[in-house]
Write a protein that holds these residues in place. Sequence first.
Motif, PDB file in Angstrom:
ATOM      1  N   ALA A 135     -13.239 -13.185  30.327  1.00 36.97           N
ATOM      2  CA  ALA A 135     -12.522 -11.949  30.655  1.00 36.97           C
ATOM      3  C   ALA A 135     -11.765 -12.109  31.971  1.00 36.97           C
ATOM      4  O   ALA A 135     -10.592 -11.717  32.068  1.00 36.97           O
ATOM      5  N   ARG A 136     -12.405 -12.685  32.961  1.00 36.89           N
ATOM      6  CA  ARG A 136     -11.741 -12.908  34.252  1.00 36.89           C
ATOM      7  C   ARG A 136     -10.588 -13.902  34.118  1.00 36.89           C
ATOM      8  O   ARG A 136      -9.523 -13.712  34.712  1.00 36.89           O
ATOM      9  N   ALA A 137     -10.800 -14.943  33.330  1.00 32.15           N
ATOM     10  CA  ALA A 137      -9.741 -15.950  33.130  1.00 32.15           C
ATOM     11  C   ALA A 137      -8.527 -15.332  32.440  1.00 32.15           C
ATOM     12  O   ALA A 137      -7.384 -15.635  32.800  1.00 32.15           O
ATOM     13  N   MET A 138      -8.767 -14.434  31.479  1.00 26.20           N
ATOM     14  CA  MET A 138      -7.651 -13.785  30.800  1.00 26.20           C
ATOM     15  C   MET A 138      -6.907 -12.876  31.771  1.00 26.20           C
ATOM     16  O   MET A 138      -5.677 -12.862  31.796  1.00 26.20           O
ATOM     17  N   GLU A 139      -7.627 -12.133  32.560  1.00 26.72           N
ATOM     18  CA  GLU A 139      -7.000 -11.264  33.551  1.00 26.72           C
ATOM     19  C   GLU A 139      -6.135 -12.080  34.513  1.00 26.72           C
ATOM     20  O   GLU A 139      -4.995 -11.713  34.812  1.00 26.72           O
ATOM     21  N   GLN A 140      -6.658 -13.198  34.982  1.00 31.15           N
ATOM     22  CA  GLN A 140      -5.904 -14.060  35.893  1.00 31.15           C
ATOM     23  C   GLN A 140      -4.673 -14.654  35.209  1.00 31.15           C
ATOM     24  O   GLN A 140      -3.609 -14.759  35.820  1.00 31.15           O
ATOM     25  N   ALA A 141      -4.808 -15.026  33.944  1.00 33.73           N
ATOM     26  CA  ALA A 141      -3.678 -15.596  33.202  1.00 33.73           C
ATOM     27  C   ALA A 141      -2.556 -14.569  33.055  1.00 33.73           C
ATOM     28  O   ALA A 141      -1.376 -14.884  33.214  1.00 33.73           O
ATOM     29  N   GLY A 150       0.189  -5.618  37.625  1.00 33.72           N
ATOM     30  CA  GLY A 150      -1.263  -5.516  37.708  1.00 33.72           C
ATOM     31  C   GLY A 150      -1.887  -5.545  36.331  1.00 33.72           C
ATOM     32  O   GLY A 150      -1.199  -5.412  35.316  1.00 33.72           O
ATOM     33  N   VAL A 151      -3.211  -5.727  36.298  1.00 30.71           N
ATOM     34  CA  VAL A 151      -3.959  -5.795  35.046  1.00 30.71           C
ATOM     35  C   VAL A 151      -5.100  -4.797  35.101  1.00 30.71           C
ATOM     36  O   VAL A 151      -5.821  -4.719  36.104  1.00 30.71           O
ATOM     37  N   ILE A 152      -5.253  -4.051  34.022  1.00 33.54           N
ATOM     38  CA  ILE A 152      -6.391  -3.141  33.865  1.00 33.54           C
ATOM     39  C   ILE A 152      -7.272  -3.782  32.797  1.00 33.54           C
ATOM     40  O   ILE A 152      -6.861  -3.924  31.643  1.00 33.54           O
ATOM     41  N   ASN A 153      -8.460  -4.192  33.188  1.00 35.43           N
ATOM     42  CA  ASN A 153      -9.326  -4.973  32.325  1.00 35.43           C
ATOM     43  C   ASN A 153     -10.385  -4.081  31.671  1.00 35.43           C
ATOM     44  O   ASN A 153     -11.315  -3.627  32.332  1.00 35.43           O
ATOM     45  N   HIS A 154     -10.215  -3.831  30.363  1.00 40.95           N
ATOM     46  CA  HIS A 154     -11.195  -3.076  29.580  1.00 40.95           C
ATOM     47  C   HIS A 154     -11.808  -3.984  28.511  1.00 40.95           C
ATOM     48  O   HIS A 154     -12.080  -3.537  27.399  1.00 40.95           O
ATOM     49  N   LEU A 155     -12.016  -5.241  28.847  1.00 43.74           N
ATOM     50  CA  LEU A 155     -12.595  -6.193  27.905  1.00 43.74           C
ATOM     51  C   LEU A 155     -14.117  -6.082  27.935  1.00 43.74           C
ATOM     52  O   LEU A 155     -14.718  -5.932  29.003  1.00 43.74           O
ATOM     53  N   SER A 156     -14.723  -6.169  26.758  1.00 44.60           N
ATOM     54  CA  SER A 156     -16.181  -6.153  26.631  1.00 44.60           C
ATOM     55  C   SER A 156     -16.658  -7.535  26.226  1.00 44.60           C
ATOM     56  O   SER A 156     -15.974  -8.223  25.466  1.00 44.60           O
ATOM     57  N   VAL A 157     -17.844  -7.899  26.687  1.00 46.68           N
ATOM     58  CA  VAL A 157     -18.450  -9.157  26.259  1.00 46.68           C
ATOM     59  C   VAL A 157     -19.223  -8.878  24.976  1.00 46.68           C
ATOM     60  O   VAL A 157     -20.103  -8.017  24.949  1.00 46.68           O
TER      61      VAL A 157
END
Length: 176
Positions: A135-141, A150-157
């Motif tokens: 999730a962090r890697a996708m946000e950084q990409a 900016g990125v709003i991260n609503h990804l779930s594991v």
Amino acid sequence: MKLRGGVLLFMGLTVLPFAAMAQEKMSGPKERGNRFNDPFLQVTSAMPGCPVPEGPMFTQQQVRAEAHVRAQHGGSCFRSGRCRLPNSYLYDREIIPRMVSYLRQDGRFNNTSVWVLGERRLVTLMGCVQTPEQARAMEQAVMLVDDVMGVINHLSVGTTTKPTYSIAPVVPSPAR
């Protein structure tokens, strides 16, 4: 000349509620849709059972309430010199397809189920990934994509965690 473009665009956005009201008379006030045409795309689909996000759905009444805010936010970026285009919402239709292509070609995210939404140069990530690191890697990409603010991260594991985004209503399949 730039000011004229910004004013014309601002005026164009403020006219939107009136067009929406005319459409409302034809389709009904409670009918929801992507009335602002915000780009909303699925990037990957490798995790069955991942809750599908609803996406940017608005009633005509919500469009009227939101139009002024969008005009203000969209134009302030240009007026302050942070945007080259007269409205920050103009970037989204270009950013999201480029970002989808970038994430698909990256290869690290092929085992996820992710949707993206673009609004005002902000990218919202929704869906399921395998690990918090992914999730962090996708946000950084996504932050590496040109014009993304900016990125709003609503990804779930995983697929069993309750999502932090609105889920699309389940449409019953027709009886056979």
